[in-house]
Design an enzyme around this catalytic site. Structure first.
Site, PDB file in Angstrom:
ATOM      1  N   LYS A 112      75.457  -7.099 -18.989  1.00 50.79           N
ATOM      2  CA  LYS A 112      76.342  -6.473 -19.581  1.00 50.79           C
ATOM      3  C   LYS A 112      77.977  -6.722 -20.503  1.00 50.79           C
ATOM      4  CE  LYS A 112      72.477  -5.804 -21.360  1.00 50.79           C
ATOM      5  NZ  LYS A 112      71.888  -4.673 -23.172  1.00 50.79           N
ATOM      6  N   LYS A 194      65.802 -14.952 -19.685  1.00 45.57           N
ATOM      7  CA  LYS A 194      64.371 -13.948 -20.194  1.00 45.57           C
ATOM      8  C   LYS A 194      64.960 -13.866 -22.041  1.00 45.57           C
ATOM      9  CE  LYS A 194      66.870  -9.734 -20.632  1.00 45.57           C
ATOM     10  NZ  LYS A 194      65.854  -8.118 -20.595  1.00 45.57           N
ATOM     11  N   LYS A 197      66.738  -9.392 -26.941  1.00 42.72           N
ATOM     12  CA  LYS A 197      67.075  -9.236 -27.943  1.00 42.72           C
ATOM     13  C   LYS A 197      68.791  -9.555 -29.155  1.00 42.72           C
ATOM     14  CE  LYS A 197      66.152  -4.240 -27.017  1.00 42.72           C
ATOM     15  NZ  LYS A 197      65.836  -3.020 -28.075  1.00 42.72           N
TER      16      LYS A 197
HETATM   17  P1  ATP Z   1      67.901  -7.455 -24.049  1.00 37.01           P
HETATM   18  O1  ATP Z   1      67.510  -8.068 -24.618  1.00 37.01           O
HETATM   19  O2  ATP Z   1      69.576  -6.903 -25.126  1.00 37.01           O
HETATM   20  O3  ATP Z   1      68.854  -6.849 -23.288  1.00 37.01           O
HETATM   21  P2  ATP Z   1      66.060  -5.557 -23.530  1.00 37.01           P
HETATM   22  O4  ATP Z   1      65.004  -6.333 -24.894  1.00 37.01           O
HETATM   23  O5  ATP Z   1      66.096  -6.079 -21.978  1.00 37.01           O
HETATM   24  O6  ATP Z   1      67.404  -6.047 -23.766  1.00 37.01           O
HETATM   25  P3  ATP Z   1      64.646  -3.008 -24.011  1.00 37.01           P
HETATM   26  O7  ATP Z   1      64.879  -2.525 -25.474  1.00 37.01           O
HETATM   27  O8  ATP Z   1      65.225  -1.604 -23.163  1.00 37.01           O
HETATM   28  O9  ATP Z   1      66.243  -3.639 -24.115  1.00 37.01           O
HETATM   29  O10 ATP Z   1      63.721  -3.360 -23.210  1.00 37.01           O
HETATM   30  C1  ATP Z   1      62.382  -3.105 -23.336  1.00 37.01           C
HETATM   31  C2  ATP Z   1      61.406  -2.786 -22.433  1.00 37.01           C
HETATM   32  O11 ATP Z   1      61.080  -4.277 -22.647  1.00 37.01           O
HETATM   33  C3  ATP Z   1      62.104  -3.099 -20.861  1.00 37.01           C
HETATM   34  O12 ATP Z   1      60.753  -1.918 -20.073  1.00 37.01           O
HETATM   35  C4  ATP Z   1      62.220  -4.375 -20.529  1.00 37.01           C
HETATM   36  O13 ATP Z   1      62.106  -4.211 -19.086  1.00 37.01           O
HETATM   37  C5  ATP Z   1      61.280  -4.933 -21.645  1.00 37.01           C
HETATM   38  N1  ATP Z   1      61.467  -6.419 -20.999  1.00 37.01           N
HETATM   39  C6  ATP Z   1      62.736  -7.102 -21.813  1.00 37.01           C
HETATM   40  N2  ATP Z   1      62.726  -7.851 -21.710  1.00 37.01           N
HETATM   41  C7  ATP Z   1      61.363  -8.180 -21.142  1.00 37.01           C
HETATM   42  C8  ATP Z   1      61.236  -9.686 -21.355  1.00 37.01           C
HETATM   43  N3  ATP Z   1      61.970 -11.462 -22.028  1.00 37.01           N
HETATM   44  N4  ATP Z   1      60.319 -10.023 -21.052  1.00 37.01           N
HETATM   45  C9  ATP Z   1      59.446  -8.896 -20.143  1.00 37.01           C
HETATM   46  N5  ATP Z   1      59.675  -7.705 -20.539  1.00 37.01           N
HETATM   47  C10 ATP Z   1      60.692  -7.713 -21.382  1.00 37.01           C
END
Ligand code: ATP
Ligand code: LTN
Length: 336
Positions: A112, A194, A197
């Protein structure tokens, strides 16, 4: 007494299939066996720039998405982090037993910081300590998250043990719960990273609130691998393997079943628009579109007033538990 699961999602960006398949779907699967505490972690979200008006809307949206995913608001505690002040209070106390070097090792911080060079703030650095406070306040047994969060749960365990040793046995040591499949859904436009968002392109993810038609298009445009077999082989066929996992989790069919279903069909069903993986992609596009239709129908059935009520009730229940733990912590440290 029921064991406790705690997890949270940040009210930032658009929640996507990766979040659903990696985290929310597991929460729903576990909710009858555990006392559930699910948080909208808004203090975490402001560690990167947020537009105030949009943040306010996103907080309600995330709570509504929890319900649309199937979380039962009658039994689960669903609440907004910033309404329970014990989270930041405990985070402060935990700060005093956290080493700077431990936080410097966090890969999410490093990622980040690279992404937001203009805003490498202290909150972003301290993010994992607030997350530890979230988890430890509720005597949590299990933390169901995607695999990108493993390192943060590990740090939580280290801090809990350190506190217990240094002061008194206050904290339960939580375990991460990371499923074998779906813990890391990859980007549709780039299977080496991965699904995220904060990805640069909308073709990276399928948002839970994307129109079903948009989701169909995104799947048809998803990158594929060379060759034409529908085969699970993450090393050599990362794109198809990712699509297989998504298909498997959405359709509740095993990857083996899907491989058998599509085996040998790739070239025979080739189409000019969709390429050699055409039929497989078209079917997955249908599965995803149907999933979104059902999901969004449920999402739209809750009005904001109902969500506000859920969050207010959740706050009262969460606060009662969190304040108990904080009292023990303050006593152990000598503050009270
Ligand atoms: P960013 O994509 O901006 O890094 P994020 O989606 O990781 O944000 P959160 O919204 O806090 O951040 O994540 C919510 C949950 O989704 C967490 O448990 C995270 O581990 C899970 N998660 C996020 N991306 C993935 C992915 N690509 N595959 C599986 N689980 C995910
Ligand atoms: N850091 C997590 C969100 C989060 C969380 C938590 C998850 C904040 N506090 C407590 C589980 C438990 C993320 O970025 N996905």
């Amino acid at each position: 007494m029921n064991k406790v699961i705690f997890s949270g999602v940040q009210p930032s960006g658009n929640l996507h299939l990766g979040n659903y398949l990696g985290a929310l779907k597991n929460w729903v699967a576990l909710q009858n066996e555990y006392q559930c505490v699910f948080c909208v972690v808004d203090y975490h979200a402001i560690t990167v720039k947020q537009e105030p008006k949009i943040l306010r809307e996103k907080i309600l949206e995330i709570a509504k998405l929890y319900l649309a995913a199937g979380i039962n608001p009658e039994t689960a505690v669903i609440f907004q982090q910033s309404r329970v002040s014990a989270h930041t209070e405990l985070a402060w106390i935990l700060n005093t037993i956290t080493k700077i070097a431990e936080l410097e090792r966090m890969t999410q911080f490093k990622d980040k910081a690279r992404e937001h060079k203009e805003n490498i703030n202290l909150g972003l650095f301290d993010y994992p300590v607030l997350m530890a406070a979230d988890i430890l306040l509720y005597d949590t047994d299990l933390v169901p998250v995607g695999d990108d969060q493993t390192q943060h749960v590990e740090l939580t365990r280290v801090l809990a043990r350190r506190f217990n040793q240094q002061f008194a046995e206050v904290f339960k040591i939580p375990e991460p719960y990371i499923q074998k499949q779906g813990a890391r859904i990859m980007g549709l436009d780039n299977p080496a990273k991965k699904m995220s968002k904060s990805a640069g392109s909308e073709l990276n993810y399928i948002a839970l609130l994307d129109k079903p038609e948009t989701a169909r298009k995104k799947i048809m445009k998803a990158v594929t691998d060379s060759g034409s077999d529908i085969k699970f082989d993450p090393k050599n066929k990362p794109a198809i393997s990712n699509l297989l996992i998504i298909y498997s989790l959405l359709a509740e069919a095993s990857v083996k079943e899907l491989e058998a279903r599509y085996n040998g069909r790739g070239p025979a069903y080739a189409s000019a628009t969709a390429g050699k993986y055409g039929e497989f992609k078209r079917d997955l596009a249908e599965v995803a579109a149907k999933f979104l239709e059902d999901f969004q129908q449920k999402y739209n059935s809750f009005d904001d007033k109902f969500i506000e009520d859920v969050l207010e009730k959740g706050k009262i229940r969460a606060e009662a538990i969190a304040e108990e733990t904080l009292k023990k912590v303050k006593k152990a440290v000598g503050l009270a």
